[in-house]
Every structure is written in C-alpha cells, then in structure tokens.
Write a protein that holds these residues in place. Structure first.
Motif, PDB file in Angstrom:
ATOM      1  N   MET A 168       1.027  -1.325  -0.437  1.00  0.00           N
ATOM      2  CA  MET A 168      -0.053  -0.175   0.175  1.00  0.00           C
ATOM      3  C   MET A 168       1.172   0.896  -0.084  1.00  0.00           C
ATOM      4  SD  MET A 168      -3.472  -1.132   2.724  1.00  0.00           S
ATOM      5  CE  MET A 168      -4.298  -2.294   1.896  1.00  0.00           C
ATOM      6  N   GLN A 169       1.048   1.847  -0.771  1.00  0.00           N
ATOM      7  CA  GLN A 169       1.479   2.613  -1.348  1.00  0.00           C
ATOM      8  C   GLN A 169       0.768   4.358  -1.608  1.00  0.00           C
ATOM      9  OE1 GLN A 169       3.565   3.611  -4.821  1.00  0.00           O
ATOM     10  NE2 GLN A 169       5.134   4.485  -4.118  1.00  0.00           N
ATOM     11  N   ASP A 170       0.872   5.163  -0.714  1.00  0.00           N
ATOM     12  CA  ASP A 170       0.185   6.928  -1.094  1.00  0.00           C
ATOM     13  C   ASP A 170       1.034   7.500  -1.566  1.00  0.00           C
ATOM     14  OD1 ASP A 170      -0.610   8.983   1.082  1.00  0.00           O
ATOM     15  OD2 ASP A 170       1.339  10.121  -0.011  1.00  0.00           O
ATOM     16  N   ASP A 171      -0.188   7.726  -2.941  1.00  0.00           N
ATOM     17  CA  ASP A 171      -0.262   8.406  -3.448  1.00  0.00           C
ATOM     18  C   ASP A 171       0.267  10.195  -3.593  1.00  0.00           C
ATOM     19  OD1 ASP A 171      -1.437   8.857  -7.202  1.00  0.00           O
ATOM     20  OD2 ASP A 171      -1.733  10.407  -6.142  1.00  0.00           O
ATOM     21  N   ALA A 172       0.049  10.809  -3.237  1.00  0.00           N
ATOM     22  CA  ALA A 172       0.773  12.235  -2.957  1.00  0.00           C
ATOM     23  C   ALA A 172       2.467  11.952  -2.407  1.00  0.00           C
ATOM     24  CB  ALA A 172       0.410  12.805  -1.796  1.00  0.00           C
ATOM     25  N   THR A 173       2.481  11.001  -1.614  1.00  0.00           N
ATOM     26  CA  THR A 173       4.430  11.146  -1.178  1.00  0.00           C
ATOM     27  C   THR A 173       5.098  10.425  -2.114  1.00  0.00           C
ATOM     28  OG1 THR A 173       4.110  10.018   0.901  1.00  0.00           O
ATOM     29  CG2 THR A 173       4.375  12.671   1.091  1.00  0.00           C
ATOM     30  N   GLY A 174       4.571   8.750  -2.314  1.00  0.00           N
ATOM     31  CA  GLY A 174       4.810   7.851  -2.501  1.00  0.00           C
ATOM     32  C   GLY A 174       5.831   7.080  -1.949  1.00  0.00           C
ATOM     33  N   LYS A 175       5.255   7.437  -0.493  1.00  0.00           N
ATOM     34  CA  LYS A 175       5.542   6.289   0.660  1.00  0.00           C
ATOM     35  C   LYS A 175       5.288   5.095   0.748  1.00  0.00           C
ATOM     36  CE  LYS A 175       6.028   6.944   6.102  1.00  0.00           C
ATOM     37  NZ  LYS A 175       5.798   8.062   6.914  1.00  0.00           N
ATOM     38  N   ILE A 176       5.857   3.905   1.410  1.00  0.00           N
ATOM     39  CA  ILE A 176       5.269   2.800   1.114  1.00  0.00           C
ATOM     40  C   ILE A 176       4.200   2.593   2.007  1.00  0.00           C
ATOM     41  CG2 ILE A 176       5.400   0.334   1.187  1.00  0.00           C
ATOM     42  CD1 ILE A 176       5.693   1.446  -0.990  1.00  0.00           C
ATOM     43  N   LEU A 177       3.351   3.280   2.827  1.00  0.00           N
ATOM     44  CA  LEU A 177       2.754   2.841   3.938  1.00  0.00           C
ATOM     45  C   LEU A 177       2.658   1.397   4.477  1.00  0.00           C
ATOM     46  CD1 LEU A 177      -0.006   5.264   2.897  1.00  0.00           C
ATOM     47  CD2 LEU A 177       2.295   5.921   3.934  1.00  0.00           C
ATOM     48  N   ALA A 178       2.835  -0.175   4.071  1.00  0.00           N
ATOM     49  CA  ALA A 178       2.475  -1.252   4.813  1.00  0.00           C
ATOM     50  C   ALA A 178       3.037  -1.878   3.152  1.00  0.00           C
ATOM     51  CB  ALA A 178       1.386  -1.293   5.273  1.00  0.00           C
ATOM     52  N   ALA A 179       3.848  -3.055   3.871  1.00  0.00           N
ATOM     53  CA  ALA A 179       3.701  -4.315   2.544  1.00  0.00           C
ATOM     54  C   ALA A 179       4.492  -6.109   3.138  1.00  0.00           C
ATOM     55  CB  ALA A 179       4.851  -3.566   2.231  1.00  0.00           C
ATOM     56  N   GLN A 180       3.614  -5.954   2.873  1.00  0.00           N
ATOM     57  CA  GLN A 180       4.441  -7.854   2.801  1.00  0.00           C
ATOM     58  C   GLN A 180       3.615  -8.649   2.089  1.00  0.00           C
ATOM     59  OE1 GLN A 180       1.653  -8.923   6.250  1.00  0.00           O
ATOM     60  NE2 GLN A 180       2.185  -7.798   7.910  1.00  0.00           N
ATOM     61  N   PHE A 181       5.319  -9.999   2.439  1.00  0.00           N
ATOM     62  CA  PHE A 181       4.995 -11.388   1.655  1.00  0.00           C
ATOM     63  C   PHE A 181       3.702 -12.356   2.222  1.00  0.00           C
ATOM     64  CE2 PHE A 181       9.516  -9.864   0.845  1.00  0.00           C
ATOM     65  CZ  PHE A 181       9.431  -9.500  -0.484  1.00  0.00           C
ATOM     66  N   PHE A 182       2.990 -13.264   0.907  1.00  0.00           N
ATOM     67  CA  PHE A 182       1.860 -13.750   0.933  1.00  0.00           C
ATOM     68  C   PHE A 182       1.962 -14.852   0.070  1.00  0.00           C
ATOM     69  CE2 PHE A 182       0.450  -9.709   2.553  1.00  0.00           C
ATOM     70  CZ  PHE A 182      -0.650 -10.039   4.058  1.00  0.00           C
ATOM     71  N   PRO A 183       2.216 -15.960   0.375  1.00  0.00           N
ATOM     72  CA  PRO A 183       1.888 -16.850  -1.114  1.00  0.00           C
ATOM     73  C   PRO A 183       0.956 -16.490  -2.614  1.00  0.00           C
ATOM     74  CG  PRO A 183       1.154 -17.680   0.715  1.00  0.00           C
ATOM     75  CD  PRO A 183       0.717 -15.822   0.791  1.00  0.00           C
ATOM     76  N   SER A 184      -0.402 -15.582  -2.219  1.00  0.00           N
ATOM     77  CA  SER A 184      -0.618 -14.966  -3.649  1.00  0.00           C
ATOM     78  C   SER A 184      -1.438 -14.076  -3.114  1.00  0.00           C
ATOM     79  CB  SER A 184      -1.779 -16.070  -3.574  1.00  0.00           C
ATOM     80  OG  SER A 184      -2.295 -16.553  -3.309  1.00  0.00           O
ATOM     81  N   GLU A 185      -2.056 -13.349  -4.021  1.00  0.00           N
ATOM     82  CA  GLU A 185      -2.586 -11.619  -3.928  1.00  0.00           C
ATOM     83  C   GLU A 185      -4.005 -12.584  -3.623  1.00  0.00           C
ATOM     84  OE1 GLU A 185      -3.229  -7.879  -6.479  1.00  0.00           O
ATOM     85  OE2 GLU A 185      -2.108  -9.330  -7.806  1.00  0.00           O
ATOM     86  N   THR A 186      -4.449 -12.433  -2.293  1.00  0.00           N
ATOM     87  CA  THR A 186      -6.015 -12.646  -2.410  1.00  0.00           C
ATOM     88  C   THR A 186      -6.094 -11.708  -1.161  1.00  0.00           C
ATOM     89  OG1 THR A 186      -4.734 -13.313   0.243  1.00  0.00           O
ATOM     90  CG2 THR A 186      -5.390 -14.693  -2.255  1.00  0.00           C
ATOM     91  N   ALA A 187      -7.868 -11.303  -0.398  1.00  0.00           N
ATOM     92  CA  ALA A 187      -8.331 -10.667   0.276  1.00  0.00           C
ATOM     93  C   ALA A 187      -7.722 -10.764   0.830  1.00  0.00           C
ATOM     94  CB  ALA A 187      -9.543 -10.254   0.241  1.00  0.00           C
ATOM     95  N   PHE A 188      -7.848 -11.467   2.141  1.00  0.00           N
ATOM     96  CA  PHE A 188      -6.886 -11.885   2.883  1.00  0.00           C
ATOM     97  C   PHE A 188      -5.533 -11.087   3.255  1.00  0.00           C
ATOM     98  CE2 PHE A 188      -3.662 -13.719   6.002  1.00  0.00           C
ATOM     99  CZ  PHE A 188      -4.461 -13.658   7.227  1.00  0.00           C
ATOM    100  N   GLY A 189      -4.594 -11.032   2.569  1.00  0.00           N
ATOM    101  CA  GLY A 189      -2.998 -10.203   2.432  1.00  0.00           C
ATOM    102  C   GLY A 189      -4.136  -8.434   2.309  1.00  0.00           C
ATOM    103  N   GLY A 264      11.790  -0.355   1.204  1.00  0.00           N
ATOM    104  CA  GLY A 264      11.809   0.621   2.839  1.00  0.00           C
ATOM    105  C   GLY A 264      10.772   0.255   3.788  1.00  0.00           C
ATOM    106  N   ALA A 265      10.240  -0.872   3.605  1.00  0.00           N
ATOM    107  CA  ALA A 265       9.143  -1.228   3.934  1.00  0.00           C
ATOM    108  C   ALA A 265       9.390  -2.365   4.950  1.00  0.00           C
ATOM    109  CB  ALA A 265       8.087  -1.633   3.521  1.00  0.00           C
ATOM    110  N   CYS A 266       8.318  -2.741   5.926  1.00  0.00           N
ATOM    111  CA  CYS A 266       9.146  -4.076   6.226  1.00  0.00           C
ATOM    112  C   CYS A 266       7.611  -4.865   6.310  1.00  0.00           C
ATOM    113  CB  CYS A 266       8.937  -3.533   8.386  1.00  0.00           C
ATOM    114  SG  CYS A 266       8.626  -5.259   9.631  1.00  0.00           S
ATOM    115  N   CYS A 267       8.879  -6.180   5.404  1.00  0.00           N
ATOM    116  CA  CYS A 267       7.834  -7.147   5.079  1.00  0.00           C
ATOM    117  C   CYS A 267       8.367  -8.361   5.548  1.00  0.00           C
ATOM    118  CB  CYS A 267       8.432  -6.829   3.238  1.00  0.00           C
ATOM    119  SG  CYS A 267       7.906  -5.724   2.432  1.00  0.00           S
ATOM    120  N   ARG A 268       7.817  -9.448   5.287  1.00  0.00           N
ATOM    121  CA  ARG A 268       8.074 -10.697   6.234  1.00  0.00           C
ATOM    122  C   ARG A 268       6.290 -11.197   5.892  1.00  0.00           C
ATOM    123  NH1 ARG A 268       4.251 -11.206  10.815  1.00  0.00           N
ATOM    124  NH2 ARG A 268       3.204  -9.575  11.268  1.00  0.00           N
ATOM    125  N   ILE A 269       6.745 -13.229   5.836  1.00  0.00           N
ATOM    126  CA  ILE A 269       6.189 -13.680   5.569  1.00  0.00           C
ATOM    127  C   ILE A 269       5.289 -14.247   5.979  1.00  0.00           C
ATOM    128  CG2 ILE A 269       5.766 -16.568   3.954  1.00  0.00           C
ATOM    129  CD1 ILE A 269       8.672 -15.710   3.399  1.00  0.00           C
TER     130      ILE A 269
END
Length: 276
Positions: A168-189, A264-269
């Motif tokens: 999830m990235q802010d449109d005005a500043t380009g800052k990554i607000l949240a990011a994680q690794f998932f097995p696939s792209e789902t609504a749960f993620g 720059g974001a804290c990503c984890r599986i």
C-alpha cells in the motif's frame, strides 16, 4: 576545353582521399585497405583507375544506369490497373499479399508503395494520430489516496517458493505505508495490510487499485438481484447465474496500478495463523 561535372557520394569522397594518399606515397596499401574495408588487390586496382581516369573513375559504375531489378513497364501498368479495378480500396500491405498470392507477381511492399504513389494512388487506410495520454495528477496531501497492488515474483531467488509482495503506497508522497509477502494475492492479504495501515496511519480517504477480481467482479454475468439493484455485489455475496440475463456491464474507469516496489518497508511472510 569543355569540363565535365560529376558528383561523388560521401563514401566515394573518402575513397578519393585515401587512394590519393596512396598514390602520393603517404599511405601504404595495407593501411588503405584497412580504412576502406577492402582487400589490397582492390586498392591497387583503384589506384590504377584513378591514375588513368582521375577522381571520376572512383564513382560507382552503375550510376545513371537503370536497375536490372526494376519492374518492367508492362508489369507496372498491370499492377496499377489491378489496384484501380479488382483490388480497389485495398491498403498497400493487403494489396501486396494478393498480388503475390493470386497474380503471381514478385515485388516488395515498398516497391509497390512507390509505384502506387507515383501514379497517384494512396492507401485507403489513413494513419491515426497517436492518442494523447495525460498523466494523472497526484493527490495533494498524505492520506488522500492510497494505491494498492500485488507483485508475484521469485523474491527468494530459488531458495523458497514464489511469493507475492502486497503493498500500500501513498499517492501524494510515494511512501510505502504497508507491505508484506504472501503466498498469493488474496483479499486476506490486503485486509492484513489494511489493519497495519489503520493502526499506524489512520483511515485514508480513498483506495486506488487495478481491475483485480479480488474486490470487484469482472465477469459479465449479472444476477437478478444485481439487475434490480443496478449495481454489482462483492464476490463473497454474489455468484454468477447462468439462467439470468447478461446485459453488458457498465463502463469501468481505467485505473493505474500502484507501484510494487516495497523497498524501505518492513516486509515479512505471513499466513492466516500469524496475521495480527
């Protein structure tokens, strides 16, 4: 004495300069051959021709002569006649294909194009002007718009399964607000990212995503309830109906994808068991 005027190309002028230096003794034939990409025997022949006939002898021998590969006058007239009668309205590419397949002619599309333009025959299909693309203006302040997207990739470089980075990235500043690794792209993620976003930054005004079927149904099957309501239902509460009518869906707005760079974001599986 009448002087004759002749024209040399840039390549021929270079040959004149190099061969003149060879004749005067300022350059060896081997060096001249390397500069002109010719053999030593060719350099010697050019030196002989230039001594006997001057600089004009280095001009191309076929200059001013008709090409042996040109179309004959009868063939050219036949092609123009077919283009005006049997194949009237054909564009250059289609006409060239038909002349080769059906009429047995052997010619390229560029040769046909020059012949048709010479006789005042233009292509029936006009080139369209390139569509103007205007970039969307970014939001004015942080939190007005949050872009979200997923990027499937071999993030572990063969040391594990293929994962999908959701961000999830802010449109005005380009800052990554949240990011994680998932097995696939789902609504749960995305819901896991939404929890992180709400706890850390609060509620944004709007989200911006692509046409993924995770949030919006992209099929053309409308249920009876959806037709009566005049809007689509989320995937969890509506299923395609084969018995109902299938009117065309309303036009959708083209939405750009969010950036998938999560640097720059804290990503984890994560998995459903440890998503908190």
């Amino acid at each position: 004495m009448r002087q004759e005027t002749f024209t040399l190309s840039q390549k021929e002028l270079q040959r004149v300069s190099v061969i003149s230096a060879c004749i005067k003794g300022g350059m060896a034939c081997a060096r001249a051959a390397a500069l002109l990409c010719l053999s030593v025997r060719q350099i010697k022949r050019l030196k002989k021709r230039m001594r006997e006939d001057g600089e004009a002898a280095l001009a191309h021998a076929n200059r001013g002569r008709p090409s042996h590969r040109r179309l004959s006058h009868a063939v050219a007239e036949r092609i123009v006649q077919l283009a005006r009668s049997t194949y009237a309205g054909f564009n250059d590419h289609h006409l060239c294909e038909k002349l080769v397949e059906r009429e047995g002619f052997s010619l390229s599309r560029e040769t046909l194009r020059r012949l048709l333009r010479k006789n005042g025959l233009g292509s029936s299909r006009k080139r369209r002007a390139p569509a103007h693309r205007q970039r969307r203006v970014r939001s004015a302040r942080l939190g007005e718009l949050v872009q979200l997207d997923g990027s499937p990739h071999d993030w572990l470089e063969g040391r594990g399964p293929q994962l999908t980075a959701l961000g999830m990235q802010d449109d005005a500043t380009g800052k990554i607000l949240a990011a994680q690794f998932f097995p696939s792209e789902t609504a749960f993620g995305y819901l896991c990212l939404l929890r992180q976003l709400l706890r850390r930054f609060g509620v944004p005004l709007a989200f911006y995503g692509d046409h993924s079927g995770i949030f919006v149904r992209n099929d053309d099957h409308w249920t009876v309830e959806e037709q009566l309501a005049g809007k689509r239902q989320p995937p969890s509460s509506a299923a395609p109906s084969n018995n109902s009518a299938s009117p065309s869906s309303p036009p959708t707005v083209r939405r750009p994808k969010a950036a998938s760079n999560a640097s720059g974001a804290c990503c984890r599986i994560v998995s459903p068991a440890n998503c908190a």
